[in-house]
Each structure stands twice: as C-alpha cells, then as structure tokens.
Enzyme design. Structure first.
Site, PDB file in Angstrom:
ATOM      1  N   GLU A  26     -12.223 -14.167 -15.838  1.00 25.55           N
ATOM      2  CA  GLU A  26     -10.804 -14.225 -16.108  1.00 25.55           C
ATOM      3  C   GLU A  26     -10.087 -14.261 -14.739  1.00 25.55           C
ATOM      4  O   GLU A  26     -10.613 -13.964 -13.513  1.00 25.55           O
ATOM      5  CB  GLU A  26     -10.454 -12.797 -16.680  1.00 25.55           C
ATOM      6  CG  GLU A  26      -8.921 -12.884 -17.087  1.00 25.55           C
ATOM      7  CD  GLU A  26      -8.723 -11.243 -18.063  1.00 25.55           C
ATOM      8  OE1 GLU A  26      -7.466 -10.983 -17.870  1.00 25.55           O
ATOM      9  OE2 GLU A  26      -9.545 -10.677 -18.316  1.00 25.55           O
ATOM     10  N   GLU A  80       0.076 -11.767 -13.389  1.00 27.66           N
ATOM     11  CA  GLU A  80       0.871 -10.823 -14.219  1.00 27.66           C
ATOM     12  C   GLU A  80       2.043 -10.118 -13.243  1.00 27.66           C
ATOM     13  O   GLU A  80       1.854  -9.970 -12.275  1.00 27.66           O
ATOM     14  CB  GLU A  80      -0.238  -9.635 -14.403  1.00 27.66           C
ATOM     15  CG  GLU A  80      -1.255 -10.176 -15.490  1.00 27.66           C
ATOM     16  CD  GLU A  80      -2.457  -8.832 -15.667  1.00 27.66           C
ATOM     17  OE1 GLU A  80      -2.816  -8.822 -16.889  1.00 27.66           O
ATOM     18  OE2 GLU A  80      -2.774  -8.218 -14.523  1.00 27.66           O
TER      19      GLU A  80
END
Length: 187
Positions: free
Chosen positions: A70, A74
């Site tokens: 991943e 964010e």
C-alpha cells in the site's frame, strides 16, 4: 462508488452500533509502478481521514499479511497544515509501515491541490503541486512489488492520538476529488 463501514465509525465496541457510511472509490484494474496523481480537497474535522492511495486487493489465500502492499497520501481532518505519506509493507505475522507527516504552508481542507507519487522498483517519491516533498529509497520500498488498485476514501478512524476524537454529530463531511491520473512506468 462503494460504501464501507470502518471500525464502527470510531468505536471499538460495535455491539450497539447503528452504523454510518463513508465513501470509497477504486479502480477495477491494478497497476505495478507508475505515476499516480490526484487533485483534491480534504475534509476537515476531528476523527476523519481523506485519502488517495494504492492498495493490493489480490490477496493470495494462506499468505495473510505477506500480501500487504500500500502507498498512501492522507490528510487528517484535525490537522490544517500537513499531509501524510506512508508505505505499508508485507510481514509475518504483522505487516509494517513507514512514513512521514509533512508540514505544508496551506490548509488542505480549504483549497484544491495537486498530489502525486512516483512508484518505481527503486523508490517512492511524493509531490505536492509539482514539488518533490518526500522520498523513500529502495532499502525501504523493495518489497512493494505487487500490483495495486488506485483508491480514494473518506473514513472515520479510531486512533485519537493521530486523528482526534470522532464526533458523529459533526456530520456530514466531504472530501472532493477533481481528477485522478495514472502514467505507466517505463524504465
């Protein structure tokens, strides 16, 4: 668009949970390496995360966390002058993560900005408005070798030290995505 519940919307005890929904979008295709771009404006407010990321969804049965791959961009709603860049790696029994919260001279919740990362076998480099702001080298990213879907979501998180305390009364919240682009990696 796919609706998901995440950690009972900020509660560890789900026994009396009525539910809430957070939006997520993902590609059907998976990509191995390349440049991934988004123009977005994140949501503000404690307890929530706005994201643009890639994630391996093609898990092989029996491998557990060894499937994990991943790469994240964010923004947490409780911080009005930072963006977080993280990679999540395979491991047994536990996966592991490496990242940085980078201070920026703007509030990502107020205006649209361009975010991108370039993922190669040798590095992951993150950009904001065309400027390189963070990089992880081959010694960190050499195990990010699985094809990943492009994903975006807005979700309430239970980790108060990271995102603040979720308040279900302070809804609805919105993250806005203007466009997403992918450029194939060519060595």
């Amino acid at each position: 668009t796919q609706l998901n519940s995440w950690n009972c919307c900020g509660s560890d005890d789900c026994s009396n949970w009525d539910g809430c929904y957070s939006g997520s979008i993902r590609t059907d295709e998976s990509y191995l390496y390349g440049r991934f771009e988004v123009r977005m404006k994140s949501a503000d407010g404690d307890g929530i995360v706005s994201s643009f990321f890639t994630y391996n969804t093609d898990w092989v049965d029996g491998l557990g966390n060894l499937n994990w791959n991943e790469i994240d961009i964010e923004m947490t709603g409780n911080r009005d002058s930072s963006v977080q860049f993280t990679t999540h790696h395979p491991g047994s029994p536990n996966s592991w993560s490496y990242g940085e919260i980078v201070d920026v001279e703007f509030n990502p919740h107020i205006n649209f900005h361009d975010y991108a990362f370039e993922w190669t076998p040798n590095s992951v480099k993150w950009f904001i408005d065309g400027q390189l702001v963070y990089e992880q080298s081959e010694s960190i990213v050499d195990d990010l070798d699985k094809s990943q879907k492009i994903m975006m979501n807005l979700w309430p998180a239970i980790w108060e030290s990271w995102v603040g305390e979720w308040n279900e009364e302070d809804t609805p919240k919105h993250a806005y995505y203007d466009y997403v682009k992918y450029f194939e990696y060519v060595p």
